[in-house]
Design an enzyme around this catalytic site. Structure first.
Site, PDB file in Angstrom:
ATOM      1  N   LYS A  96       0.889  -1.252  -0.063  1.00 34.27           N
ATOM      2  CA  LYS A  96       0.081   0.147   0.054  1.00 34.27           C
ATOM      3  C   LYS A  96       0.865   1.316   0.098  1.00 34.27           C
ATOM      4  O   LYS A  96       0.437   2.324  -0.703  1.00 34.27           O
ATOM      5  CB  LYS A  96      -1.012   0.110   1.161  1.00 34.27           C
ATOM      6  CG  LYS A  96      -1.479   1.183   1.561  1.00 34.27           C
ATOM      7  CD  LYS A  96      -2.257   1.406   2.948  1.00 34.27           C
ATOM      8  CE  LYS A  96      -2.198   1.984   4.030  1.00 34.27           C
ATOM      9  NZ  LYS A  96      -1.104   3.076   4.209  1.00 34.27           N
ATOM     10  N   ASN A  97       1.988   1.154   0.817  1.00 35.47           N
ATOM     11  CA  ASN A  97       2.648   2.547   0.912  1.00 35.47           C
ATOM     12  C   ASN A  97       3.805   2.623  -0.113  1.00 35.47           C
ATOM     13  O   ASN A  97       4.576   3.729  -0.110  1.00 35.47           O
ATOM     14  CB  ASN A  97       3.400   2.640   2.494  1.00 35.47           C
ATOM     15  CG  ASN A  97       2.273   2.725   3.494  1.00 35.47           C
ATOM     16  OD1 ASN A  97       1.170   2.913   3.381  1.00 35.47           O
ATOM     17  ND2 ASN A  97       2.616   2.393   4.853  1.00 35.47           N
TER      18      ASN A  97
ATOM     19  N   ARG B 155      -3.302  10.588   3.113  1.00 33.67           N
ATOM     20  CA  ARG B 155      -2.307  11.705   3.296  1.00 33.67           C
ATOM     21  C   ARG B 155      -1.487  11.627   1.640  1.00 33.67           C
ATOM     22  O   ARG B 155      -0.626  12.690   1.566  1.00 33.67           O
ATOM     23  CB  ARG B 155      -1.163  11.238   4.214  1.00 33.67           C
ATOM     24  CG  ARG B 155      -1.733  11.253   5.803  1.00 33.67           C
ATOM     25  CD  ARG B 155      -1.102  11.078   6.658  1.00 33.67           C
ATOM     26  NE  ARG B 155       0.427  11.822   6.610  1.00 33.67           N
ATOM     27  CZ  ARG B 155       0.613  13.119   6.985  1.00 33.67           C
ATOM     28  NH1 ARG B 155      -0.413  13.798   7.662  1.00 33.67           N
ATOM     29  NH2 ARG B 155       1.785  13.362   7.140  1.00 33.67           N
TER      30      ARG B 155
ATOM     31  N   CYS C  49      -4.576   7.925   9.172  1.00 27.91           N
ATOM     32  CA  CYS C  49      -4.952   7.441  10.579  1.00 27.91           C
ATOM     33  C   CYS C  49      -4.406   8.383  11.658  1.00 27.91           C
ATOM     34  O   CYS C  49      -3.500   9.090  11.328  1.00 27.91           O
ATOM     35  CB  CYS C  49      -4.029   6.243  10.795  1.00 27.91           C
ATOM     36  SG  CYS C  49      -4.629   5.036   9.594  1.00 27.91           S
TER      37      CYS C  49
ATOM     38  N   ARG D 261       0.669  14.099  12.869  1.00 25.92           N
ATOM     39  CA  ARG D 261       0.853  14.034  11.446  1.00 25.92           C
ATOM     40  C   ARG D 261       1.142  15.231  10.675  1.00 25.92           C
ATOM     41  O   ARG D 261       0.418  15.492   9.868  1.00 25.92           O
ATOM     42  CB  ARG D 261       0.124  13.228  10.999  1.00 25.92           C
ATOM     43  CG  ARG D 261       0.158  11.554  11.652  1.00 25.92           C
ATOM     44  CD  ARG D 261      -0.596  10.539  10.854  1.00 25.92           C
ATOM     45  NE  ARG D 261       0.358  10.041   9.941  1.00 25.92           N
ATOM     46  CZ  ARG D 261      -0.072   9.102   9.110  1.00 25.92           C
ATOM     47  NH1 ARG D 261      -1.264   8.613   9.055  1.00 25.92           N
ATOM     48  NH2 ARG D 261       0.696   8.555   8.228  1.00 25.92           N
TER      49      ARG D 261
ATOM     50  N   ASP E 165       4.428   0.265  12.098  1.00 23.65           N
ATOM     51  CA  ASP E 165       3.444  -0.524  11.486  1.00 23.65           C
ATOM     52  C   ASP E 165       3.336  -2.110  11.915  1.00 23.65           C
ATOM     53  O   ASP E 165       2.087  -2.453  11.576  1.00 23.65           O
ATOM     54  CB  ASP E 165       2.983  -0.209  10.069  1.00 23.65           C
ATOM     55  CG  ASP E 165       3.340   1.172   9.631  1.00 23.65           C
ATOM     56  OD1 ASP E 165       2.454   1.803   9.743  1.00 23.65           O
ATOM     57  OD2 ASP E 165       4.294   1.630   9.193  1.00 23.65           O
TER      58      ASP E 165
ATOM     59  N   VAL F 285       8.354   6.444  16.465  1.00 22.99           N
ATOM     60  CA  VAL F 285       8.004   7.077  15.260  1.00 22.99           C
ATOM     61  C   VAL F 285       6.712   7.935  15.327  1.00 22.99           C
ATOM     62  O   VAL F 285       6.794   9.133  14.821  1.00 22.99           O
ATOM     63  CB  VAL F 285       8.058   5.803  14.218  1.00 22.99           C
ATOM     64  CG1 VAL F 285       7.420   6.704  12.889  1.00 22.99           C
ATOM     65  CG2 VAL F 285       9.207   5.043  14.022  1.00 22.99           C
TER      66      VAL F 285
ATOM     67  N   ARG G 213      -8.746   0.054   3.899  1.00 22.25           N
ATOM     68  CA  ARG G 213      -7.913   0.930   3.333  1.00 22.25           C
ATOM     69  C   ARG G 213      -6.743   0.424   2.860  1.00 22.25           C
ATOM     70  O   ARG G 213      -6.128   0.769   2.194  1.00 22.25           O
ATOM     71  CB  ARG G 213      -7.797   1.974   4.337  1.00 22.25           C
ATOM     72  CG  ARG G 213      -8.464   3.422   4.049  1.00 22.25           C
ATOM     73  CD  ARG G 213      -7.845   4.511   4.902  1.00 22.25           C
ATOM     74  NE  ARG G 213      -6.658   4.635   4.428  1.00 22.25           N
ATOM     75  CZ  ARG G 213      -5.524   5.035   5.477  1.00 22.25           C
ATOM     76  NH1 ARG G 213      -5.954   5.034   6.815  1.00 22.25           N
ATOM     77  NH2 ARG G 213      -4.315   5.423   5.159  1.00 22.25           N
TER      78      ARG G 213
HETATM   79  N1  EPU Z   1       6.560  14.402  10.648  1.00 21.46           N
HETATM   80  C1  EPU Z   1       6.602  15.594  10.867  1.00 21.46           C
HETATM   81  N2  EPU Z   1       6.341  16.417   9.805  1.00 21.46           N
HETATM   82  C2  EPU Z   1       6.273  16.231   8.419  1.00 21.46           C
HETATM   83  C3  EPU Z   1       6.131  14.853   8.455  1.00 21.46           C
HETATM   84  C4  EPU Z   1       6.342  13.762   9.259  1.00 21.46           C
HETATM   85  O1  EPU Z   1       7.014  16.007  12.083  1.00 21.46           O
HETATM   86  O2  EPU Z   1       6.219  16.993   7.726  1.00 21.46           O
HETATM   87  C5  EPU Z   1       6.644  13.245  11.613  1.00 21.46           C
HETATM   88  C6  EPU Z   1       5.446  12.448  11.753  1.00 21.46           C
HETATM   89  O3  EPU Z   1       4.766  12.993  12.583  1.00 21.46           O
HETATM   90  C7  EPU Z   1       5.965  11.225  12.435  1.00 21.46           C
HETATM   91  C8  EPU Z   1       7.559  11.100  11.800  1.00 21.46           C
HETATM   92  O4  EPU Z   1       7.767  12.335  11.350  1.00 21.46           O
HETATM   93  O5  EPU Z   1       6.267  11.588  13.943  1.00 21.46           O
HETATM   94  C9  EPU Z   1       7.380   9.904  10.672  1.00 21.46           C
HETATM   95  O6  EPU Z   1       6.595  10.086   9.519  1.00 21.46           O
HETATM   96  P1  EPU Z   1       6.691   9.856   8.284  1.00 21.46           P
HETATM   97  O7  EPU Z   1       6.789  11.124   7.297  1.00 21.46           O
HETATM   98  O8  EPU Z   1       7.760   8.951   7.945  1.00 21.46           O
HETATM   99  O9  EPU Z   1       5.507   8.999   7.950  1.00 21.46           O
HETATM  100  P2  EPU Z   1       4.216   8.988   6.680  1.00 21.46           P
HETATM  101  O10 EPU Z   1       5.186   9.429   5.343  1.00 21.46           O
HETATM  102  O11 EPU Z   1       3.193  10.099   6.816  1.00 21.46           O
HETATM  103  C10 EPU Z   1       4.284   6.438   6.108  1.00 21.46           C
HETATM  104  C11 EPU Z   1       3.286   5.536   6.038  1.00 21.46           C
HETATM  105  C12 EPU Z   1       2.868   5.172   7.362  1.00 21.46           C
HETATM  106  C13 EPU Z   1       4.299   4.731   8.139  1.00 21.46           C
HETATM  107  C14 EPU Z   1       5.128   5.681   8.000  1.00 21.46           C
HETATM  108  C15 EPU Z   1       6.387   5.158   8.789  1.00 21.46           C
HETATM  109  C16 EPU Z   1       2.315   6.058   3.844  1.00 21.46           C
HETATM  110  C17 EPU Z   1       1.011   6.611   3.220  1.00 21.46           C
HETATM  111  N3  EPU Z   1       2.230   6.079   5.207  1.00 21.46           N
HETATM  112  O12 EPU Z   1       3.825   7.739   6.685  1.00 21.46           O
HETATM  113  O13 EPU Z   1       2.002   4.006   7.166  1.00 21.46           O
HETATM  114  O14 EPU Z   1       3.683   4.311   9.421  1.00 21.46           O
HETATM  115  O15 EPU Z   1       5.498   6.152   6.596  1.00 21.46           O
HETATM  116  O16 EPU Z   1       7.062   4.094   7.956  1.00 21.46           O
HETATM  117  O17 EPU Z   1       3.047   5.485   3.420  1.00 21.46           O
HETATM  118  C18 EPU Z   1       0.000   2.729   7.590  1.00 21.46           C
HETATM  119  O18 EPU Z   1       0.289   2.091   6.602  1.00 21.46           O
HETATM  120  O19 EPU Z   1      -0.833   2.476   8.447  1.00 21.46           O
HETATM  121  C19 EPU Z   1       0.831   4.182   7.968  1.00 21.46           C
HETATM  122  C20 EPU Z   1       0.473   4.844   8.885  1.00 21.46           C
END
Ligand code: EPU
Length: 437
Positions: free
Chosen positions: A22-23, A96, A120, A125, A310, A332, A418
């Site tokens: 998915k990601n 997102r 989520c 976030r 995750d 995380v 999802r």
């Molecule tokens: N963060 C910030 N500012 C930003 C972006 C991120 O502070 O602008 C912080 C977040 O709040 C968090 C940390 O950085 O504390 C890591 O967030 P990251 O950006 O790595 O996560 P993401 O890209 O929003 C993706 C996956 C998530 C998965 C994370 C970590 C997708 C759509 N989502 O999220 O997947 O947990 O990477 O591997 O790719 C899920 O599949 O259930 C899921 C939540």
């Protein structure tokens, strides 16, 4: 389908298949927007996130053809066009992913309108890293009444970025913007998840020039034009680990066709330390309960190559069945233990703490985030009425209901669609006893 009535106590056993991650899949579909030719993505699962991205791309003039059974999606971005803000707004709160369309849309159309985001509820976030990166490329970011407008009056220029934290999304934002920006871009403290490496593979197939160093440094040399790609998505290692934890929690035995060792090394080490057994084959991994006591562990989630956040939620359910005290430190997301309330109501002994337990201080220490958990087991689980809180937490509640004695009602099941393809079909194939409502 709104709820499942789950009759627990039956070990899950049999075989299921996981398809593309998915990601990754959603990001590869966004990457197709950067090309001047058609792209073909294979191994695409039938999940809601794919519908959301397809919808957004179609609004921008991309032709999306999808064959759900074969998992093939063809994307033709040759006639991209500016979409109506009101139409884009209908996707507000759904995912997102829209934030990742910024770079590609600005390159192709000169502007991008991004609706308010969803995803989520596992923490605040924020998107500050994303917006800072876009600004560093020279983009203008305007907050509108609903959503954000990104423009680049002087084009997008290569830049040097040092991320405060190796964010997956921010690293993808940078890649999707840098590949067609003017000149060189360097990213320090980049995320290195396998899904990101697969996105780099896709971009390289399209004509991008990207190098990856061992010390979290990515360098991109911008090019004027990108073509299309043909690519088979890497398997979903989060789904695979979810079913592995389900096997452990229910005393089951599940062959996860498609699971790949290379992406799951850290999970497999932890699974073994808990006492779980597995057999690795070329086309999948068989996960099973060993038939004797499970062991408690100390675990910390982290960015790749650490233990994925995750993977944490499903494994915590299995840890309620392990002998002794387990400690899990979530580093995380600041708020990913909300799902344990329902487990406690089901008979688990879990206490959450604000302190960083069991490891190094993380970003959330000395603040008001309950981001460490102590799980004392084994405790029999009993049936309950549960509302699914988020995608992974929801799957975890389902596992708990399947492990519990008695009949549970699990509401809000649609959230699980999802990210888990045909999960009720898979539950059936594994011998779970439940009815849909
Ligand atoms: N963060 C910030 N500012 C930003 C972006 C991120 O502070 O602008 C912080 C977040 O709040 C968090 C940390 O950085 O504390 C890591 O967030 P990251 O950006 O790595 O996560 P993401 O890209 O929003 C993706 C996956 C998530 C998965 C994370 C970590 C997708 C759509 N989502 O999220 O997947 O947990 O990477 O591997 O790719 C899920 O599949 O259930 C899921 C939540």
């Amino acid at each position: 389908m709104n709820f499942l009535r789950v009759h627990g106590g039956t070990p899950l056993s049999g075989e299921i298949t996981v398809r593309g991650a998915k990601n990754f899949v959603s990001k590869a579909m966004v990457a197709a927007l950067l090309g001047e030719d058609t792209s073909e993505l294979r191994n695409v699962p039938d999940i809601k996130d794919v519908n959301v991205v397809s919808g957004l791309l179609k609004l921008h003039g991309v032709l999306v053809e999808r064959d759900v059974a074969s998992g093939i999606v063809r994307l033709d971005p040759r006639n991209v066009e500016i979409a109506h803000k009101a139409d884009i707004d209908t996707h507000a709160g759904s995912s997102r992913i829209p934030i990742l369309l910024c770079g590609p849309l600005v390159h192709r159309l000169g502007e991008a309108f991004i609706p308010d985001l969803g995803g989520c509820r596992i923490g605040d976030r924020p998107i500050d890293y994303h917006l800072d990166i876009l600004r560093q490329f020279g983009a203008k970011v305007e907050k509108l009444e609903s959503g954000i407008l990104i423009t680049a009056p002087h084009g997008l220029q290569g830049t040097k970025v040092d991320l405060p934290y190796p964010s997956v999304g921010a690293t993808e934002q940078l890649l999707l913007t840098a590949v067609r920006a003017n000149g060189f871009t360097e990213l320090r403290n980049a995320a290195m998840e396998p899904e990101i490496m697969d996105l780099i593979a896709v971009l390289q197939r399209m004509g991008a020039i990207i190098s990856v160093d061992t010390d979290r440094v990515i360098r991109v040399e911008g090019v004027d034009r990108l073509g299309g790609f043909t690519h088979t998505a890497l398997p979903d290692r989060i789904e695979a680990a979810s079913w592995a934890s389900a096997a452990l929690a229910t005393h089951g035995d599940i062959f996860v066709r498609g699971a790949r060792q290379a992406d799951m090394v850290t999970f497999l080490n932890t699974f073994r330390k808990v006492g779980g057994a597995f057999d690795i084959d070329d086309d999948g991994i068989r996960f099973r309960h060993p038939g004797k006591d499970l062991h408690s562990i100390v675990l910390e989630t982290d960015v790749h190559p650490g233990f994925m956040t995750d993977w944490q939620q499903p494994l915590v359910v299995a840890l309620t069945q392990a002998a002794g005290l387990s400690i899990v430190h979530e580093t995380v997301y600041e708020n990913r233990f909300g799902f344990t309330d329902a487990l406690v109501r089901m008979g688990a002994t879990i206490q959450v703490y604000r302190e960083c337990l069991g490891g190094l201080q993380c970003r959330f220490g000395q603040r008001n985030f309950f981001h460490s958990a102590v799980i004392s087991g084994p405790t029999p689980l009993r049936a309950a009425d549960i509302e699914v809180p988020d995608l992974r937490g929801g799957f975890s509640h389902l596992i708990a209901a399947l492990a519990a004695e008695g009949t549970s009602k699990v509401r809000g099941i649609d959230l699980i669609n999802r990210g888990y393809e045909d999960f009720s079909g898979k539950l059936e194939a594994l011998g779970a006893k439940f009815e849909q409502g």
